[in-house]
Design an enzyme around this catalytic site. Structure first.
Site, PDB file in Angstrom:
ATOM      1  N   ASN A  23       0.809  -1.219   0.000  1.00 51.30           N
ATOM      2  CA  ASN A  23       0.000   0.000   0.000  1.00 51.30           C
ATOM      3  C   ASN A  23       0.843   1.270   0.000  1.00 51.30           C
ATOM      4  OD1 ASN A  23      -2.382  -1.444  -0.072  1.00 51.30           O
ATOM      5  ND2 ASN A  23      -2.674  -1.407   2.135  1.00 51.30           N
ATOM      6  N   ARG A  93      -7.870  -1.609  -8.050  1.00 57.48           N
ATOM      7  CA  ARG A  93      -8.464  -0.285  -7.853  1.00 57.48           C
ATOM      8  C   ARG A  93      -7.409   0.796  -7.670  1.00 57.48           C
ATOM      9  NH1 ARG A  93     -13.637   0.354  -6.628  1.00 57.48           N
ATOM     10  NH2 ARG A  93     -13.071   2.225  -5.467  1.00 57.48           N
ATOM     11  N   CYS A 117     -15.959  -3.651  -5.733  1.00 56.19           N
ATOM     12  CA  CYS A 117     -14.927  -4.193  -4.849  1.00 56.19           C
ATOM     13  C   CYS A 117     -15.585  -5.211  -3.942  1.00 56.19           C
ATOM     14  CB  CYS A 117     -14.282  -3.076  -4.023  1.00 56.19           C
ATOM     15  SG  CYS A 117     -13.054  -3.686  -2.848  1.00 56.19           S
ATOM     16  N   ARG A 122     -16.104   1.488  -2.433  1.00 57.08           N
ATOM     17  CA  ARG A 122     -14.946   2.380  -2.344  1.00 57.08           C
ATOM     18  C   ARG A 122     -15.080   3.450  -3.425  1.00 57.08           C
ATOM     19  NH1 ARG A 122      -9.365  -0.757  -0.962  1.00 57.08           N
ATOM     20  NH2 ARG A 122     -10.110  -2.863  -1.204  1.00 57.08           N
ATOM     21  N   PRO A 123     -15.913   4.446  -3.209  1.00 56.33           N
ATOM     22  CA  PRO A 123     -16.132   5.466  -4.237  1.00 56.33           C
ATOM     23  C   PRO A 123     -14.899   6.346  -4.426  1.00 56.33           C
ATOM     24  CG  PRO A 123     -17.222   6.092  -2.201  1.00 56.33           C
ATOM     25  CD  PRO A 123     -16.704   4.701  -1.990  1.00 56.33           C
ATOM     26  N   VAL A 124     -14.824   6.978  -5.597  1.00 57.36           N
ATOM     27  CA  VAL A 124     -13.705   7.886  -5.886  1.00 57.36           C
ATOM     28  C   VAL A 124     -14.167   9.333  -5.900  1.00 57.36           C
ATOM     29  CG1 VAL A 124     -12.400   6.157  -7.171  1.00 57.36           C
ATOM     30  CG2 VAL A 124     -14.047   7.604  -8.383  1.00 57.36           C
ATOM     31  N   ASP A 125     -15.335   9.594  -5.315  1.00 56.26           N
ATOM     32  CA  ASP A 125     -15.871  10.962  -5.364  1.00 56.26           C
ATOM     33  C   ASP A 125     -14.969  11.963  -4.661  1.00 56.26           C
ATOM     34  OD1 ASP A 125     -16.733   9.473  -3.044  1.00 56.26           O
ATOM     35  OD2 ASP A 125     -17.991  11.183  -2.503  1.00 56.26           O
ATOM     36  N   ASP A 305      -7.274  -4.139   7.667  1.00 57.06           N
ATOM     37  CA  ASP A 305      -6.534  -5.193   6.966  1.00 57.06           C
ATOM     38  C   ASP A 305      -6.003  -6.271   7.904  1.00 57.06           C
ATOM     39  OD1 ASP A 305      -7.029  -3.912   4.614  1.00 57.06           O
ATOM     40  OD2 ASP A 305      -4.998  -3.135   4.329  1.00 57.06           O
TER      41      ASP A 305
END
Length: 353
Positions: A23, A93, A117, A122-125, A305
């Site tokens: 990550n 993603r 997902c 998991r929006p990208v707004d 996680d």
């Protein structure tokens, strides 16, 4: 790989070196888009996601290759195709992390929407909101994000929710914007800090990474860098939970101790003995394992996680634990599989008992 065959063999014992953090590596690899000079990244984990980012950069016309097992070299001097196509983005993603750097340096980007997902929405707004605040013209068409802006301008951005990749995308874009950008309600994860440290090594001016307010003063251009990706706190935590569950004696080398406070505390609470020296952690358990409860939340709280690993450990512990998942609505898909192995778990809304 179709399956893994695991044969129980008692307590885990030995030493293991922790790999680079996935990550952290993914946004750091994308940061090479911000400079025309060569970049070398080491301690890059050998994972499909890292390979996908390299393939994505290559299809844009950028020189990118893994020259050694843990080293990736990238030179984004030229760009022929500022597009992240659906066939690559759908597999990972995090590919959306090319959006901010492309827009900042090249003034244009076309990135596929990530799609669904398995573990939740998991929006990208928040990515788009932040880039629009920086002056970008953004539109959604045929499943793609199309953005353009000759030169981004600094802005004060308040995130509606804590988002790691949203913070990273906006932070990368702001490094080349005119003026000052402030991100409030920013993600505080160690991987965000690692990206900020990489950008600073490239010449960016960033303050506050690791807090909920990040300030970026835009610069004209960034330089190449030789940067080592931080170790993976989730991999380290997974080994520690496995050692705790089996009653083993395991030493981790190159562990990101500074980023693991919540996980280490739960292991001590469970009755494990931890000996820490620099980036080395030794874990042992002499007595019985005690069940521990946890609630996932953004860093520095217990990481989502690590939720499944802690739950598996609790399955062989004495007592009852409550694990509350607050980040992803579908992140208990492992429960039926643990139940098939004999685990006594019930679920009430977002709480596993």
């Amino acid at each position: 790989m179709d399956k893994l065959a695991v044969v129980g063999n008692g307590p885990l014992r030995g030493m293991v070196r922790i790999s680079g953090a996935k990550n952290a590596a993914l946004p750091i690899l994308c940061s090479a888009l911000l400079t025309k000079e060569p970049c070398t990244f080491t301690n890059v984990p050998q994972l499909n996601d890292a390979r996908t980012i390299v393939r994505l950069l290559m299809q844009m016309g950028i020189a990118a290759e893994r020259t050694e097992s843990a080293k990736v070299e990238i030179c984004a001097e030229g760009l022929s195709n500022p597009v992240a196509p659906y066939d690559l983005v759908k597999t990972m993603r995090a590919s959306v992390l090319v959006l901010g750097p492309l827009l900042a340096r090249w003034g244009v980007a076309r990135v596929s929407l990530p799609g669904g997902c398995a573990i939740g929405t998991r929006p990208v707004d928040q990515h788009l909101k932040g880039l629009e605040a920086l002056g970008a013209e953004v539109r959604l068409t045929a499943g793609y994000i199309e953005a353009k802006c000759p030169r981004l301008k600094g802005a004060h951005i308040v995130m509606d929710m804590v988002t790691v990749t949203g913070t990273e995308n906006i932070m990368m874009a702001a490094t080349l914007a005119d003026g000052v950008t402030i991100i409030d309600n920013a993600a505080r994860e160690p991987e965000v800090v690692d990206l900020a440290n990489c950008l600073i090594a490239m010449g960016a001016q960033i303050k506050g990474a690791g807090t909920d307010r990040i300030e970026i003063v835009g610069v004209q251009d960034l330089k190449g860098v030789h940067y080592r990706v931080m170790p993976d706190r989730i991999e380290a935590g997974s080994f520690l939970c496995a050692a705790a569950a089996t009653g083993g004696d395991v030493t981790l080398l190159g562990a990101p101790v500074h980023a693991m406070g919540a996980v280490l505390e739960k292991l001590r609470e469970a009755g494990c003995s931890l000996s820490i020296s620099g980036e080395q952690i030794n874990i042992t358990r002499k007595a019985g394992l005690k069940a521990v409860s946890a609630r996932t939340a953004p860093h520095p709280a217990f990481p989502t996680d690590m939720q499944a690993q802690l739950m598996a450990m609790n399955c062989v512990a004495e007592g009852t634990s409550h694990i509350t998942e607050t980040i992803f609505e579908n992140r208990m898909m492992h429960v039926p599989e643990l139940q098939r192995m004999g685990a006594d778990i019930s679920i009430e809304n977002n709480i596993a008992i």
